[in-house]
Write an enzyme that holds these catalytic residues in place. Structure first.
Site, PDB file in Angstrom:
ATOM      1  N   LYS A 264     151.286  20.058   2.340  1.00 36.00           N
ATOM      2  CA  LYS A 264     152.274  20.125   1.218  1.00 36.00           C
ATOM      3  C   LYS A 264     152.204  19.063   0.212  1.00 36.00           C
ATOM      4  CE  LYS A 264     155.655  21.953   4.866  1.00 36.00           C
ATOM      5  NZ  LYS A 264     155.936  23.202   4.243  1.00 36.00           N
TER       6      LYS A 264
ATOM      7  N   ARG B 298     155.407  30.083  13.343  1.00 33.67           N
ATOM      8  CA  ARG B 298     155.107  31.229  13.809  1.00 33.67           C
ATOM      9  C   ARG B 298     154.114  31.177  15.116  1.00 33.67           C
ATOM     10  NH1 ARG B 298     153.108  34.114   8.284  1.00 33.67           N
ATOM     11  NH2 ARG B 298     154.757  32.430   7.683  1.00 33.67           N
TER      12      ARG B 298
END
Length: 527
Positions: free
Chosen positions: A303, A377
Site C-alpha cells: 500500500k 479472502r
C-alpha cells in the site's frame, strides 16, 4: 479479576508487562453504560441530563411528570433544533441545579434506515458528554418507542471510547478510566431488559476497543489470548487456538501464507457455545467467521501514498463476530454457535508471500496469487471451510464478517455494510435485523455465475484478484470465499452469509463496534 493464560512473545520484560496490562484490561473492564425503564420512581440523579425525543410532541407526552421537565424546559423545546443539543441550567425542585440538554432527532428515516436514527443519537450523546464542563455522570432519557431499545443502546455505547494511549491512561492498561457514567432510561416495556442492554453496550465497546488498539498491542499472539481470557472469565464457551507451523502442517495455506512473514505467527481461534436447553430442542447451528487482519501493509503489493495508515482496523470483522459471539453467549442464545477468527499480520519480509505463488487452501482448492493485498479472502477461505466442515455438527449457516473491500464503500456507502448471501430468506432476515438493531445493511449482487469466470487461472483453480476490478468487486470477493465451502455443505442446503463492513466499522479514526447489535438481534431476539 480473571487471570490470563500465558503466551510466548518477546524476551523484553518491559514490553511484555505493557502488553499484559493491555490484555488484562481488555478482558476485565466493564462498560460505563447502564440501563433502566423510564417511569414512576426511576431515578434521574445525574448532574447532566440529555432528553432524546423524535419530536416536540413526543417529549411533551413522555417526559411529562418528571421533576426536571420544568416549565422552563418545556418552553425551551421550541428553540431546540433537530440533530443539535440545546442546553440550559435548570433548578429542579428538591435536587438543586441540573444541566438539561434537549436532543431532537430527525423525523426522516427511509426504509433502509432505522427510525431511531442511531447515527444522530451517537452524535447527540457525544455532544452532551463534551458539554464544555466536567461531565462525570449523564442521564439519557429516551422518548422513543420501546421497540428501538437495541438501536438506542448501541448508539449510546458508541459515544464512549474505552481505548486511550494518552499520558497516564497507557499506564492503566490503555483504558480511558475517566469516562462519564452514562445511565439510559428508556420507554417500556423493555424486551431486551436493562441487563441485556448493558451486555450489548459492553460488546459494542469491546469490538470498538479491539479495532482502536494498534498492532504493537493487539497482535496475533495477544488477540487469541484475549479470546482465551473471555472464555475463562465467563465459562460459557470453549476456546482452542491453532497457530504458526501447525497451520501449515494442517493445510491452512491461505491463512499461513498471508501471515508467515510477520514478527508473530498467524492463528486460527475456534470458540464453541452450546445453549442450555430446558426441555426444548436447540435452534439451528450458526457458524461465525471473522477476518482478523491485525495489520495490512498490502504485503509485497505494498500500500502506497498513505493508504497504509489506519490499517489497524482491518480486523474489524473479527472484532464484530467475537464480541457478538460473547454477547450472544451471555444473553443465552438458543442457537449452538461456533466462532472462528482468522488472525494474521500481512507484513513484508524475507518470508513474505509473493505474487505468482500458488497456495493450497484447507478445502483443497488452489489459488495463484496475483495481488498480495487481496489477502482477506485468502484467510477467510480457510476460515469458512474450517467452520463448515471441521467444527463438529454441520452448521445451517456460515456467516462471515470482514473489512474486505474498498468497493463496499462505493457500493453501499459508509453507513450500510454490504450483504452478500446465497439465501433469499437470510437476506430478508439480515435486512430486518439491521433496521431493528441500527447496524444497517444493503444487499450486494448475488450472481456467482457471473463472478466465477473473473478468477480464471491457467495454472490453478483460480486467482485471488479478479481480472476486471470494476465489475462488482465486493460481490466477487465474497464469491471467492464462498467457493471454498465444502460441496457437501452446499448440496445439503447450507446457507452462506457475508457482511462486508469496511465502511461502517471504522469512522472518524475510531472503531464503531458495528455488527455486535446486529448479531444480538439475529442470534437472540430474532431466534
Amino acid at each position: 479479576m480473571t487471570a490470563i493464560p500465558t503466551r510466548t512473545r518477546t524476551a523484553s520484560a518491559l514490553e511484555e508487562a505493557n502488553v499484559t496490562a493491555f490484555v488484562d484490561a481488555t478482558v476485565n473492564w466493564e462498560t460505563n453504560c447502564t440501563f433502566g425503564e423510564l417511569g414512576a420512581g426511576a431515578a434521574q440523579d445525574a448532574g447532566h441530563v440529555l432528553l432524546l425525543a423524535p419530536s416536540v410532541a413526543a417529549a411533551e407526552a413522555r417526559f411529562a411528570g418528571l421533576d426536571l421537565f420544568t416549565d422552563e424546559v418545556k418552553a425551551s423545546l421550541e428553540h431546540a433544533a433537530e440533530e443539535k443539543v440545546y442546553a440550559l441550567s435548570v433548578a429542579v425542585p428538591g435536587k438543586g441545579l441540573r444541566r438539561v440538554m434537549i436532543g431532537l432527532l430527525p423525523q426522516t428515516a427511509s426504509r433502509y434506515n432505522s427510525k431511531a436514527r442511531p447515527d444522530v443519537i451517537t452524535a447527540l450523546v457525544e455532544a452532551a458528554l463534551g458539554d464544555g464542563k466536567k461531565v462525570e455522570t449523564l442521564d439519557v432519557l429516551s422518548a422513543l418507542d420501546a421497540e428501538h431499545e437495541l438501536a438506542v443502546a448501541q448508539a449510546v455505547a458508541r459515544a464512549s471510547h474505552t481505548f486511550s494511549a494518552k499520558s497516564k491512561n497507557w499506564e492503566r492498561g490503555y483504558v480511558n478510566d475517566k469516562l462519564a457514567k452514562v445511565h439510559v432510561l428508556l420507554q417500556g416495556p423493555l424486551r431486551v431488559g436493562p441487563e441485556g442492554l448493558r451486555i450489548v453496550a459492553q460488546g459494542v465497546q469491546l469490538a470498538a476497543r479491539l479495532v482502536d488498539a494498534p498492532t504493537n498491542l493487539l497482535d496475533t499472539t495477544t488477540y487469541p489470548q484475549i479470546c482465551q481470557g473471555y472464555a475463562k472469565r465467563l465459562g460459557l464457551f470453549t476456546c482452542e487456538v491453532m497457530a504458526g507451523e501447525d497451520l501449515r502442517e494442517n493445510g491452512y495455506g491461505g491463512l499461513y501464507g498471508v501471515g508467515k512473514a510477520a514478527e508473530f505467527p498467524p492463528a486460527l481461534v475456534t470458540m464453541s457455545y452450546k445453549p442450555q436447553t430446558q426441555g426444548g430442542a436447540a435452534k439451528e447451528k450458526i457458524a461465525l467467521v471473522g477476518k482478523g487482519m491485525v495489520y495490512d501493509t498490502g504485503g509485497l503489493s505494498l500500500k502506497v501514498g498513505g493508504n497504509m495508515n489506519g490499517m489497524k482496523c482491518d480486523m474489524g470483522g473479527s472484532a464484530a463476530v467475537f464480541a457478538g459471539f460473547v454477547v450472544a453467549a451471555q444473553l443465552g442464545s438458543p442457537h449452538p454457535l461456533d466462532c472462528v477468527l482468522c488472525i494474521a499480520d500481512n507484513a513484508v519480509g524475507p518470508r513474505a508471500q509473493r505474487n505468482d505463488d500458488v497456495v493450497v487452501f484447507r478445502s483443497g482448492r488452489t489459488c495463484a496469487i496475483n495481488n498480495t493485498d487481496a489477502e482477506g479472502r485468502l484467510i477467510l477461505a480457510d476460515g469458512v471451510y474450517h467452520a463448515a466442515a471441521l467444527c463438529g455438527e454441520k452448521p445451517a449457516v456460515v456467516m462471515d464478517m470482514a473489512t474486505l473491500t474498498g468497493a463496499q464503500m462505493v457500493s453501499t456507502g459508509q453507513r450500510h455494510a454490504g450483504l452478500y448471501t446465497s439465501s433469499a430468506a437470510w437476506e430478508a432476515k439480515m435486512m430486518r435485523a439491521g433496521v431493528a438493531s441500527g447496524d444497517l445493511l444493503f444487499p450486494l449482487v448475488y450472481a456467482p455465475e457471473f463472478h466465477k469466470a473473473l478468477f480464471a487461472s491457467t495454472v490453478s483453480d483460480g486467482k485471488n484478484l479478479m481480472s476486471k476490478t470494476n465489475d462488482a468487486g465486493s460481490s466477487c470477493a465474497a464469491y471467492f470465499i464462498e467457493a471454498n465451502l465444502p460441496e457437501k455443505y452446499v448440496d445439503e442446503g447450507g446457507s452462506y452469509v457475508h457482511v462486508d463492513l469496511a465502511g461502517p466499522a471504522f469512522q472518524a479514526d475510531w472503531g464503531t463496534g458495528y455488527g455486535v447489535a446486529l448479531l444480538a438481534q439475529v442470534l437472540k431476539y430474532d431466534a
